[in-house]
Write an enzyme that holds these catalytic residues in place. Structure first.
Site, short mmCIF file in Angstrom:
data_model
loop_
_atom_site.label_atom_id
_atom_site.label_comp_id
_atom_site.label_asym_id
_atom_site.label_seq_id
_atom_site.Cartn_x
_atom_site.Cartn_y
_atom_site.Cartn_z
N LYS A 13 0.83 -1.22 0.00
CA LYS A 13 0.00 0.00 0.00
C LYS A 13 0.86 1.27 0.00
O LYS A 13 0.65 2.19 -0.78
CB LYS A 13 -0.93 0.03 1.23
CG LYS A 13 -1.81 -1.19 1.38
CD LYS A 13 -2.68 -1.12 2.63
CE LYS A 13 -1.92 -1.09 3.94
NZ LYS A 13 -1.17 -2.32 4.26
N ARG A 88 -9.22 0.99 9.47
CA ARG A 88 -8.86 -0.41 9.70
C ARG A 88 -9.90 -1.17 10.50
O ARG A 88 -9.71 -2.35 10.76
CB ARG A 88 -7.54 -0.46 10.50
CG ARG A 88 -6.32 -0.71 9.66
CD ARG A 88 -5.15 -0.42 10.56
NE ARG A 88 -3.99 -1.18 10.29
CZ ARG A 88 -2.92 -0.69 9.67
NH1 ARG A 88 -2.92 0.54 9.22
NH2 ARG A 88 -1.86 -1.43 9.53
N ARG A 127 11.91 -5.43 4.20
CA ARG A 127 11.70 -4.00 3.96
C ARG A 127 12.76 -3.17 4.70
O ARG A 127 13.13 -3.44 5.84
CB ARG A 127 10.32 -3.57 4.48
CG ARG A 127 10.19 -2.05 4.50
CD ARG A 127 8.81 -1.55 4.78
NE ARG A 127 8.08 -2.30 5.77
CZ ARG A 127 6.77 -2.24 5.89
NH1 ARG A 127 6.06 -1.49 5.08
NH2 ARG A 127 6.18 -2.94 6.82
N ARG A 160 12.05 -1.29 10.30
CA ARG A 160 11.02 -0.96 11.28
C ARG A 160 11.01 -2.00 12.39
O ARG A 160 11.16 -3.19 12.13
CB ARG A 160 9.65 -0.95 10.58
CG ARG A 160 9.16 0.44 10.31
CD ARG A 160 7.96 0.46 9.42
NE ARG A 160 6.81 -0.30 9.90
CZ ARG A 160 5.65 -0.35 9.27
NH1 ARG A 160 5.48 0.32 8.15
NH2 ARG A 160 4.64 -1.05 9.74
N ARG A 171 0.32 -8.89 13.38
CA ARG A 171 -0.31 -7.84 12.55
C ARG A 171 -1.25 -8.47 11.51
O ARG A 171 -2.31 -7.94 11.23
CB ARG A 171 0.78 -7.01 11.86
CG ARG A 171 1.49 -6.08 12.85
CD ARG A 171 2.80 -5.54 12.31
NE ARG A 171 2.66 -4.82 11.08
CZ ARG A 171 3.68 -4.56 10.25
NH1 ARG A 171 4.90 -4.99 10.54
NH2 ARG A 171 3.48 -3.87 9.16
P1 AP5 Z 1 4.91 -1.52 1.65
O1 AP5 Z 1 4.47 -0.73 0.47
O2 AP5 Z 1 5.71 -0.84 2.69
O3 AP5 Z 1 3.62 -2.28 2.28
P2 AP5 Z 1 2.41 -1.73 3.14
O4 AP5 Z 1 1.18 -2.40 2.63
O5 AP5 Z 1 2.41 -0.23 3.18
O6 AP5 Z 1 2.81 -2.37 4.51
P3 AP5 Z 1 2.88 -1.82 6.00
O7 AP5 Z 1 3.57 -2.90 6.77
O8 AP5 Z 1 3.46 -0.46 6.06
O9 AP5 Z 1 1.40 -1.81 6.34
P4 AP5 Z 1 0.79 -1.80 7.68
O10 AP5 Z 1 -0.58 -1.51 7.25
O11 AP5 Z 1 0.94 -2.94 8.58
O12 AP5 Z 1 1.67 -0.71 8.47
P5 AP5 Z 1 1.30 0.68 9.08
O13 AP5 Z 1 2.51 1.50 9.10
O14 AP5 Z 1 0.06 1.20 8.43
O15 AP5 Z 1 5.67 -2.81 1.10
C1 AP5 Z 1 6.25 -3.76 1.98
C2 AP5 Z 1 7.59 -4.24 1.40
O16 AP5 Z 1 7.34 -4.97 0.21
C3 AP5 Z 1 8.53 -3.09 1.00
O17 AP5 Z 1 9.85 -3.48 1.30
C4 AP5 Z 1 8.35 -2.93 -0.52
O18 AP5 Z 1 9.55 -2.51 -1.14
C5 AP5 Z 1 7.98 -4.36 -0.93
N1 AP5 Z 1 6.98 -4.37 -2.00
C6 AP5 Z 1 5.93 -3.53 -2.18
N2 AP5 Z 1 5.20 -3.90 -3.26
C7 AP5 Z 1 5.82 -5.00 -3.77
C8 AP5 Z 1 5.54 -5.86 -4.89
N3 AP5 Z 1 4.48 -5.65 -5.69
N4 AP5 Z 1 6.37 -6.90 -5.09
C9 AP5 Z 1 7.45 -7.15 -4.30
N5 AP5 Z 1 7.77 -6.35 -3.23
C10 AP5 Z 1 6.95 -5.32 -2.97
O19 AP5 Z 1 0.86 0.28 10.56
C11 AP5 Z 1 1.82 -0.10 11.54
C12 AP5 Z 1 1.11 -0.22 12.89
O20 AP5 Z 1 0.50 1.05 13.24
C13 AP5 Z 1 -0.08 -1.20 12.94
O21 AP5 Z 1 0.36 -2.51 13.23
C14 AP5 Z 1 -0.93 -0.60 14.07
O22 AP5 Z 1 -0.39 -0.90 15.33
C15 AP5 Z 1 -0.76 0.90 13.87
N6 AP5 Z 1 -1.79 1.49 12.99
C16 AP5 Z 1 -1.56 2.14 11.82
N7 AP5 Z 1 -2.73 2.57 11.30
C17 AP5 Z 1 -3.70 2.20 12.17
C18 AP5 Z 1 -5.11 2.32 12.18
N8 AP5 Z 1 -5.76 2.93 11.19
N9 AP5 Z 1 -5.80 1.80 13.22
C19 AP5 Z 1 -5.17 1.18 14.24
N10 AP5 Z 1 -3.83 1.00 14.29
C20 AP5 Z 1 -3.10 1.51 13.26
#
Ligand code: AP5
Length: 217
Positions: A13, A88, A127, A160, A171
């Site tokens: 994403k 979420r 990542r 991270r 997660r």
């Molecule tokens: P990347 O693009 O970074 O993936 P992502 O979907 O953004 O993954 P995240 O882990 O950031 O999502 P998340 O939703 O868990 O984290 P967030 O920070 O929101 O890609 C991942 C890797 O794959 C990268 O290395 C990239 O290069 C590679 N890649 C990408 N596309 C690819 C492809 N097509 N092919 C191959 N490789 C690829 O949340 C973190 C924490 O914050 C949560 O656990 C929670 O505690 C809290 N939080 C955040 N938002 C909320 C909310 N709304 N409500 C409650 N808690 C929340």
């Protein structure tokens, strides 16, 4: 235009949101990034959120809605937003709908990053993120030109703390328990579009470009 990117952790994403936001001049509002910034600044909200994030649990709805509302309040109403990783839970989706309606806005499209769980841990553990600009890399799938350094600004690439295999498993569990409920929620409102997030990065980008063009109406 207001878009939501929905999908499991590591689905890609953030990688795609950066590109789409730049191309369509949308503000990229990623709740994970906002929460990590609050932790770095040691704000009361950040201190409260940290324990949940370290465990791989969702941060309580009330905290997340507060941080999103404050961010939206600072934007002109005409500015389109790309919501990444938010909402979420159904409570967050309802909170977002109310916040947008109060500002005369609405969601135009929700893009579901469809990918099998088997890919997610490998994506997250490989990542690395630029400590300066936040640009994401992957040791295997999207390596930097110089090991450990950002291609754009030479910043150090860091891992991270919640990207271990163990925390990722929790997660993914949080996604399946809460966030997946948003698929029928948005489908029933006619807003949901799916993309194959297991495809290569540029292929996902092409599929998204088609969808987002459609979103212009
Ligand atoms: P990347 O693009 O970074 O993936 P992502 O979907 O953004 O993954 P995240 O882990 O950031 O999502 P998340 O939703 O868990 O984290 P967030 O920070 O929101 O890609 C991942 C890797 O794959 C990268 O290395 C990239 O290069 C590679 N890649 C990408 N596309 C690819 C492809 N097509 N092919 C191959 N490789 C690829 O949340 C973190 C924490 O914050 C949560 O656990 C929670 O505690 C809290 N939080 C955040 N938002 C909320 C909310 N709304 N409500 C409650 N808690 C929340």
């Amino acid at each position: 235009m207001n878009l939501v990117f929905l999908g499991p952790p590591g689905a890609g994403k953030g990688t795609q949101a950066k590109r789409v936001a730049e191309a369509k001049q949308l503000v990229h509002l990623a709740t994970g990034d906002l929460l990590r910034a609050a932790i770095k600044d040691a704000t009361p909200l950040g201190l409260e959120a940290k324990g949940y994030m370290d465990r791989g649990s969702l941060v309580p709805d009330e905290l997340v809605l507060r941080i999103v509302d404050a961010t939206l309040a600072a934007l002109p109403v005409s500015q389109g937003v790309l919501f990444d990783g938010f909402p979420r839970t159904v409570a967050q989706a309802e909170g977002l709908a109310a916040m947008l309606a109060a500002r005369g806005r609405k969601i135009d499209r929700v893009v579901f990053f469809d990918i099998h769980d088997a890919h997610l841990i490998r994506r997250a553990t490989g990542r690395r993120t630029c400590a300066v600009c936040g640009r994401p890399y992957h040791l295997e799938f999207q390596p930097p030109r110089v090991a450990g350094r950002c291609d754009v600004d030479g910043g150090e690439l860091v891992q991270r703390s919640d990207d271990s295999a163990e925390t990722m498993t929790r997660r993914i569990g949080a996604y399946q328990g809460d966030t997946a409920k948003l698929l029928p929620y948005y489908e029933s409102r006619g807003l949901l579009a799916r993309i194959d997030a297991a495809a290569q990065i540029d292929d996902v980008a092409r599929a998204l470009a088609g969808l987002v063009r459609g979103g212009d109406g």
